[in-house]
Design an enzyme around this catalytic site. Structure first.
Site, mmCIF file in Angstrom:
data_model
loop_
_atom_site.group_PDB
_atom_site.id
_atom_site.type_symbol
_atom_site.label_atom_id
_atom_site.label_comp_id
_atom_site.label_asym_id
_atom_site.label_seq_id
_atom_site.Cartn_x
_atom_site.Cartn_y
_atom_site.Cartn_z
ATOM 1 C CG MET A 1 -0.285 0.054 2.449
ATOM 2 S SD MET A 1 -1.524 0.315 3.834
ATOM 3 C CE MET A 1 -2.420 1.583 3.334
ATOM 4 C CG LEU B 1 -6.314 5.202 1.842
ATOM 5 C CD1 LEU B 1 -5.560 3.809 1.760
ATOM 6 C CD2 LEU B 1 -6.232 5.569 3.343
ATOM 7 C CG LEU C 1 -8.989 0.266 0.854
ATOM 8 C CD1 LEU C 1 -8.290 -0.952 1.398
ATOM 9 C CD2 LEU C 1 -7.754 1.395 1.033
ATOM 10 N NE ARG D 1 -4.691 0.306 -6.199
ATOM 11 C CZ ARG D 1 -5.129 1.453 -6.696
ATOM 12 N NH1 ARG D 1 -4.277 2.239 -6.624
ATOM 13 N NH2 ARG D 1 -6.209 1.552 -7.236
ATOM 14 C CE1 TYR D 2 -5.129 2.724 -2.571
ATOM 15 C CE2 TYR D 2 -4.034 1.635 -0.790
ATOM 16 C CZ TYR D 2 -4.968 1.957 -1.601
ATOM 17 O OH TYR D 2 -5.996 0.824 -1.864
ATOM 18 C CG HIS E 1 -6.425 -3.111 8.057
ATOM 19 N ND1 HIS E 1 -7.936 -2.872 7.821
ATOM 20 C CD2 HIS E 1 -6.042 -1.863 8.028
ATOM 21 C CE1 HIS E 1 -8.026 -1.567 7.804
ATOM 22 N NE2 HIS E 1 -6.943 -0.926 7.706
ATOM 23 C CG ASP F 1 7.682 -1.898 12.186
ATOM 24 O OD1 ASP F 1 6.678 -2.131 12.841
ATOM 25 O OD2 ASP F 1 8.766 -2.053 12.718
ATOM 26 C CD GLU G 1 -3.228 0.116 8.876
ATOM 27 O OE1 GLU G 1 -2.449 -0.680 8.537
ATOM 28 O OE2 GLU G 1 -4.247 0.645 8.576
ATOM 29 C CD GLU H 1 -4.924 1.007 14.322
ATOM 30 O OE1 GLU H 1 -6.168 0.555 14.579
ATOM 31 O OE2 GLU H 1 -4.541 1.006 13.040
#
Length: 363
Positions: free
Chosen positions: A9, A25, A31, A97-98, A196, A273, A276, A280
């Site tokens: 991502m 995103l 997604l 992807r983003y 996730h 890493d 998240e 998070e």
């Protein structure tokens, strides 16, 4: 060269990159499908940028996923040159992807480098239409635009949830973390495998991700000899829709209420890493655990550039190339309630390549 394209991502490198990252995103209907996607994405990205920038500020200003992916790629290409000399030299590329390098940037660089053979390697061990599926759809769309005559011959490694090397490296990281607990308490540490979450409408559509994450957890626990009690839990839910649970924060609160003092977090669906794990899990959930009186809240080290993990990736790619597979047996199968025609077209595209390769091999 044989290209190996690591798909993930991505994440913002710095504070200025946060808004473009969020815009990409929220613009991804694979997604986060939302009405009036183009306009809603702009609004949501603008609204969330300040709070997300604060999160990244607490983990060094940007995502380390760029550096970890670069290291993984460098180590992987060296191992592949040794394990598969017949397909050497190998060159690793990153297709986020983003965030940059995005898929079209990577394809353009591969074309410039004269690549004729490429393996798309997902960095999500467990397949979901929202993650690996989205990256494959994006690859398909961009290849139609940038390489319509298919000068680059592609194959896809779309999942590896129970690969023995992956299981082993997770198990070893857990064992190392368990050693940090007092010997008398070690066997009672609760292992919390956190992945996730997915919206329940995606789960109910038939997405294989929950089952594949569960399969990874099962194999890891078997490798550990079921040494500790454990649960599979789900993090990162956003928005008002129902999501797959139990939620990680609710689990922490629940075990605090039940008197558990030692909880070991294992990010089982992330290999590097990023926000998240570092924000998070380490910061948000760590503060929650402390607030609730949990004194033994810890997290297992992520796989990152562990040589054992790279060895697993090298084994996966080598066996994939040796077998001559273009896709796995699972990849062409759509979710039973799939309504995303782009997904169907992408799967059909790579399946056709597989059939052509099979026909050529028989001649």
């Amino acid at each position: 060269p044989t290209a190996v394209v690591l798909m993930n991502m991505g994440g913002p490198k710095d504070q200025e990159s946060v808004h473009p990252f969020l815009l990409n995103l929220f613009s991804d209907g694979d997604l986060i499908p939302i009405p009036f996607q183009k306009y809603a994405a702009r609004f949501i990205a603008a609204r969330r940028t300040p709070s997300i920038q604060k999160q990244y500020a607490q983990i060094g200003g940007g995502s380390p996923i760029h550096e970890w992916t670069r290291l993984q790629g460098e180590m992987l290409q060296k191992r592949l040159d040794v394990l598969s000399p017949q397909t050497a030299p190998h060159k690793a590329y990153t297709a986020f992807r983003y965030a940059s390098p995005l898929t079209p940037e990577t394809i353009a660089q591969m074309q410039k480098d004269g690549v004729e053979r490429a393996v798309a390697l997902t960095m999500y061990p467990q397949y979901s239409c929202s993650t690996t599926g989205s990256s494959i759809n994006e690859l398909f769309v961009r290849l139609k635009e940038m390489d319509p005559s298919s000068k680059i011959k592609w194959s896809v490694v779309d999942r590896y949830p129970t690969h023995p090397g992956l299981v082993e490296v997770f198990a070893r990281h857990i064992e190392e973390s368990l050693k940090t607990y007092p010997a008398a308490e070690r066997k009672d540490v609760v292992l919390l495998f956190s992945a996730h979450s997915l919206p329940m409408d995606v789960v109910n559509r038939g997405d294989p991700y929950p089952q594949e994450v569960g399969a990874t957890v099962q194999r890891v626990m078997e490798r550990l000899g079921h040494s500790n009690p454990y649960r599979l839990i789900w993090q990162s839910q956003v928005g008002p829709r129902p999501w797959l649970g139990p939620k990680t924060d609710s689990v922490i609160e629940g075990y605090a209420r039940l008197g558990q003092k030692n909880l070991l977090m294992i990010p089982i669906a992330f290999v590097s890493d990023h926000v998240e794990t570092l924000f998070e899990v380490d910061i948000e959930y760590g503060e929650l655990a402390k607030e609730k009186g949990i004194t033994g809240f810890k997290r297992v080290e992520s796989l990152n550039a562990d040589p054992l993990f790279v060895e697993a990736l090298a084994d996966i790619v080598t066996k994939h190339m040796t077998a001559g597979d273009v896709v796995s047996t699972q990849m062409p199968l759509r979710c039973p309630l799939c309504t995303n025609e782009k997904c169907g077209d992408a799967k059909a595209h790579f399946q056709q390549h597989a059939e052509k390769a099979s026909a050529s091999a028989r001649v």
